[in-house]
Design an enzyme around this catalytic site. Structure first.
Site, PDB file in Angstrom:
ATOM      1  N   HIS A  83       0.817  -1.220   0.000  1.00 33.95           N
ATOM      2  CA  HIS A  83       0.000   0.000   0.000  1.00 33.95           C
ATOM      3  C   HIS A  83       0.849   1.268   0.000  1.00 33.95           C
ATOM      4  CE1 HIS A  83       0.024  -0.061   4.580  1.00 33.95           C
ATOM      5  NE2 HIS A  83      -0.021   1.232   4.399  1.00 33.95           N
ATOM      6  N   ASP A 218       1.215  -7.698   2.411  1.00 36.02           N
ATOM      7  CA  ASP A 218       1.313  -6.272   2.089  1.00 36.02           C
ATOM      8  C   ASP A 218       2.776  -5.822   1.917  1.00 36.02           C
ATOM      9  OD1 ASP A 218       0.911  -3.572   1.809  1.00 36.02           O
ATOM     10  OD2 ASP A 218      -0.439  -3.372   3.513  1.00 36.02           O
ATOM     11  N   SER A 646       3.882   2.246   8.537  1.00 35.87           N
ATOM     12  CA  SER A 646       3.694   1.279   7.468  1.00 35.87           C
ATOM     13  C   SER A 646       5.009   1.069   6.752  1.00 35.87           C
ATOM     14  CB  SER A 646       2.672   1.788   6.468  1.00 35.87           C
ATOM     15  OG  SER A 646       1.398   1.430   6.898  1.00 35.87           O
TER      16      SER A 646
HETATM   17  N1  ARG Z   1      -4.911   0.388   7.730  1.00 29.47           N
HETATM   18  C1  ARG Z   1      -3.606   0.411   7.145  1.00 29.47           C
HETATM   19  C2  ARG Z   1      -2.952   1.765   7.372  1.00 29.47           C
HETATM   20  O1  ARG Z   1      -3.291   2.775   7.510  1.00 29.47           O
HETATM   21  C3  ARG Z   1      -3.571  -0.006   5.700  1.00 29.47           C
HETATM   22  C4  ARG Z   1      -4.207   0.919   4.724  1.00 29.47           C
HETATM   23  C5  ARG Z   1      -4.204   0.415   3.311  1.00 29.47           C
HETATM   24  N2  ARG Z   1      -5.136  -0.640   3.063  1.00 29.47           N
HETATM   25  C6  ARG Z   1      -6.471  -0.472   2.757  1.00 29.47           C
HETATM   26  N3  ARG Z   1      -7.238  -1.519   2.607  1.00 29.47           N
HETATM   27  N4  ARG Z   1      -7.015   0.699   2.589  1.00 29.47           N
HETATM   28  O2  ARG Z   1      -3.175   2.756   7.393  1.00 29.47           O
HETATM   29  N1  GLU Z   2      -1.322   1.320   7.621  1.00 29.63           N
HETATM   30  C1  GLU Z   2      -0.708   2.367   8.407  1.00 29.63           C
HETATM   31  C2  GLU Z   2       0.195   3.223   7.522  1.00 29.63           C
HETATM   32  O1  GLU Z   2      -0.090   3.387   6.365  1.00 29.63           O
HETATM   33  C3  GLU Z   2       0.009   1.803   9.558  1.00 29.63           C
HETATM   34  C4  GLU Z   2      -0.977   1.279  10.479  1.00 29.63           C
HETATM   35  C5  GLU Z   2      -1.176   2.147  11.666  1.00 29.63           C
HETATM   36  O2  GLU Z   2      -1.765   3.245  11.569  1.00 29.63           O
HETATM   37  O3  GLU Z   2      -0.729   1.664  12.706  1.00 29.63           O
HETATM   38  O4  GLU Z   2       1.134   3.848   7.980  1.00 29.63           O
END
Ligand code: ARG
Ligand code: GLU
Length: 711
Positions: A83, A218, A646
């Site tokens: 991502h 990921d 991330s």
């Molecule tokens: N929750 C994770 C992070 O903030 C992954 C985000 C990307 N994945 C998604 N399905 N939108 O931010």
């Molecule tokens: N998916 C998050 C990012 O894009 C990391 C997950 C979190 O917020 O802990 O940085």
């Protein structure tokens, strides 16, 4: 003997409880080395960060200003999340060869793909510079204080000798009570090396996002290129793979519960030291308002995305972005309630006051300012969420700024070029009819929720959703900016035509019903809310700085770390599952069999590539299975992480890579405000799964040959 074990177990528990009660994102030059060692770390703090010699810091970079990435070979190979590389993978995709769908694996270095504009930053030194930056500020406050601090920062930067590829960045910590200077080296030739298909790299998509148990691969891979002297340089085909000062060996050892682990990266933003009143407002007013707007917007998009393939493609990335924080806030509100955050904060404040009565004044003032700000802040939350979720209003905003610039004589050729590029990017994936629906519905919500003192004139008329839908559909057909009226199209050629007679365009734009409606909306917000929020926020910031200092002076037991601010940090903990609800126990590790359990053929979130299924069915796991005979996929630990982490490396006691951070579990997303060791877990891709995919799925053995693998 048993007694000895008991004592050391007790000691370990005490260390855990002490260190992990509040989480921690530590500045790498100020690590709790003793506690890390008590938890099992076998290396020293200097092995992690030493400005004068190669250390783990030399393998950790900020990736393109947002995510984190790490160097995993002597030839500058970089690992980050799928991502995080998403936009670049997308940029190399065509209709004939969609790299997001198919994945991409360079056959050799000559097949690696350049990404203009992408940068990676190494941090080579960190110094505390509080004394220099606060020099002569003792009697200053407000704008004078800010001005003096900025002058001191500039002066400090001038006294530092830097190479052309280095910059100095000075960052406030503890709400301006301390300052730190960072020496940063920026590399600019970053090439795409490999990425699994989204069916692996984004497996589970929005349904599984923020959720444990998780089964997502990921990850994606890039490579840093340097000039002939191994120094940063702009892209050139003559550049060579960068030789790092350090790269991370990759461990394939099985993980055990309670194994020591640390995460090294660039967490973006946390607010762990807010007063109870601020947490209460977030939990009961701000988050719910933002969630409510997004609920409506996402539901409207989803209805069409499910039935219309073209819309699905057009809105997939936007939907994911909006859904990501929508889902996070829902988890955050739940977690704040469940962890009793407000009550805990109130008790903490009372404890502080009992030790230092002067703190009562600070708390009283904070309470007063937050209460005074609350209605304005809530209005601001609605306002900004509407701008974020209505593309029609976003377009209206851009066009009305254009009108202002045109009339101020500032719309020169260069400005127009940038403007047209921006507009064509929006129009490319814009469904006017669909967005008119979204806008109609979220404005109805806004009109119903907003007190009359803030509601723009005529917006009382927008309270009925059905009337809005009919009206917006009609307007959308007439409006110039929706591209369905006179403009009739979305291509660059249309924009050139549109802008060929600017005088006429401006006249028409001024009459455009959406531009008019937006202008009323914006001007009303500016008149009633904007200045108030900003002025009160300045007061709150000054009080928060004082409150922060008072917490640090008064609570001698707590080890303080500065809130995340996109600077390099270390967080540590243990591999661990959790018990988030009554009778619910989460294990710390998922496996390939779990990927298969979720498989739904043809589904847009849970479909799988045939080859992966075959590898599973033939049990072709090579050296990547664990002692259960299955391939580990994701695991959780108690590391305190946030957005920006991330792509961060998760390391073991020896500094070997064991995982790639990419998410947190839903029950613990309130860790940005109130870390709770019982509920908060970070989620990582297991290195075994990464190497399994590279080796068995992609057959990219040449990449494995570069790596140092620890078995
Ligand atoms: N929750 C994770 C992070 O903030 C992954 C985000 C990307 N994945 C998604 N399905 N939108 O931010
Ligand atoms: N998916 C998050 C990012 O894009 C990391 C997950 C979190 O917020 O802990 O940085």
């Amino acid at each position: 003997m048993t007694r000895k074990i008991l004592i050391s177990a007790l000691f370990l528990f005490a260390a855990m409880a002490f260190g992990q009660q509040y989480g921690g994102m530590w500045i790498p030059t100020e690590l709790n080395e003793k506690e890390m060692k008590d938890l099992g770390m076998k290396i020293s703090a200097k092995d992690i960060f030493d400005p004068n010699k190669a250390s783990i810091k030399d393998a950790v970079v900020q990736f393109d200003g947002g995510c984190t990435a790490e160097v995993i070979s002597p030839k500058g190979l970089l690992l980050t999340n799928h991502h995080c590389g998403y936009d670049n993978i997308q940029a190399h995709s065509t209709v004939e060869n969609d790299l997001l769908t198919n994945g991409f694996w360079a056959k050799d270095m000559s097949g690696e793909l350049p990404n203009p504009g992408v940068t990676v930053d190494f941090v080579t030194d960190i110094k505390e510079v509080t004394a220099q930056i606060l020099l002569g500020t003792e009697n200053l406050a407000g704008p004078d204080l800010t001005k003096k601090i900025n002058e001191n920062i500039e002066t400090y930067k001038k006294t530092q000798k830097t190479e052309t590829y280095q910059t100095i960045s000075v960052k406030p910590m503890y709400y301006g009570n301390k300052f730190y200077a960072y020496v940063i080296e920026t590399f600019k030739d970053i090439r795409l090396v490999g990425a699994p298909p989204s069916a692996i790299g984004k497996y589970g998509s929005d349904t599984d996002n923020w959720v444990w148990p998780r089964h997502t691969g990921d990850f994606s891979m890039f490579r840093i290129y340097a000039d002939k002297n191994n120094k940063p340089a702009e892209y050139s085909k003559d550049n060579i793979p960068y030789t790092p000062k350090h790269f991370l060996p990759i461990s394939l050892k099985d993980k055990k519960e309670n194994d020591f682990t640390f995460v090294f990266g660039f967490p973006g933003r946390t607010t762990e030291y807010l007063p109870a009143i601020a947490v209460e407002k977030i939990m009961t007013e701000i988050d719910p308002a933002m969630i409510a707007v997004r609920d409506v917007a996402l539901k409207t998009l989803d209805e069409k995305m499910r039935t219309n393939a073209a819309t699905k493609i057009q809105y997939a990335s936007k939907y994911a972005r909006v859904a990501n924080y929508w889902k996070k806030w829902i988890g955050e509100v739940e977690g704040l309630k469940k962890s009793n955050a407000v009550e805990k904060k109130k008790q903490y404040e009372q404890m502080l006051i009992s030790k230092n009565p002067a703190i009562k004044t600070t708390i009283d003032q904070l309470n007063q300012k937050y209460n005074e700000q609350a209605p304005y802040n809530l209005h601001r939350a609605y306002y900004s969420e509407i701008l974020r979720n209505s593309e029609t209003f976003l377009l209206a905003n851009i066009y009305s700024t254009y009108i202002q610039n045109y009339e101020a004589g500032k719309a020169d050729a260069k400005y127009l070029e940038t403007l047209k590029t921006r507009l064509s990017e929006i129009y490319k994936d814009y469904d006017a009819e669909l967005d008119a629906k979204v806008t109609a519905k979220i404005l109805a919500l806004y009109a119903n929720k907003t007190p009359t003192q803030f509601l723009p004139k005529d917006f009382q008329l927008l309270k009925d959703v059905n009337k809005n839908l009919a009206m917006f559909e009609t307007i959308s057909k007439m409006s110039l900016i929706t591209g369905r009226g006179n403009m009739n199209g979305t291509k660059a050629a249309d924009l050139n035509k549109l802008f060929s007679d600017q005088k006429a365009l401006i006249e028409n734009l001024k009459k455009d019903p959406f531009v008019e409606m937006f202008t009323t909306f914006k001007n009303s917000y500016l008149a009633t809310t904007d200045d108030k929020v900003t002025a009160l926020q300045a007061d709150i910031d000054a009080l928060q700085k004082k409150f922060m200092a008072q917490q640090m002076e008064t609570d001698k037991e707590r080890k303080f770390f500065p809130d995340a601010n996109s600077t390099l940090r270390v967080t540590y903990g243990q591999v661990k599952g959790s018990e988030p609800r009554d009778a619910v126990t989460y294990g710390y590790q998922t496996h390939l069999s779990g990927v298969m359990e979720k498989y739904v053929p043809g589904d847009y979130e849970f479909d799988l590539p045939k080859k992966l299924i075959t590898l599973y069915n033939t049990k072709d796991f090579g050296i990547y299975k664990d002692k259960s005979g299955d391939v580990p996929v994701n695991f959780t630990a108690t590391n305190h992480t946030t957005g920006g982490n991330s792509g961060s490396p998760a390391l073991d006691a020896y500094g070997n890579l064991i995982g790639l951070n990419f998410d947190r579990q839903w029950e613990g997303t309130m860790s940005d405000i109130n870390y709770d060791p019982k509920l908060c877990r970070n989620i990582m891709v297991d290195t075994k799964y990464i190497l399994f995919v590279i080796d068995k799925y992609a057959d990219a053995k040449w990449l494995l040959n570069e790596m140092k693998i620890v078995k």
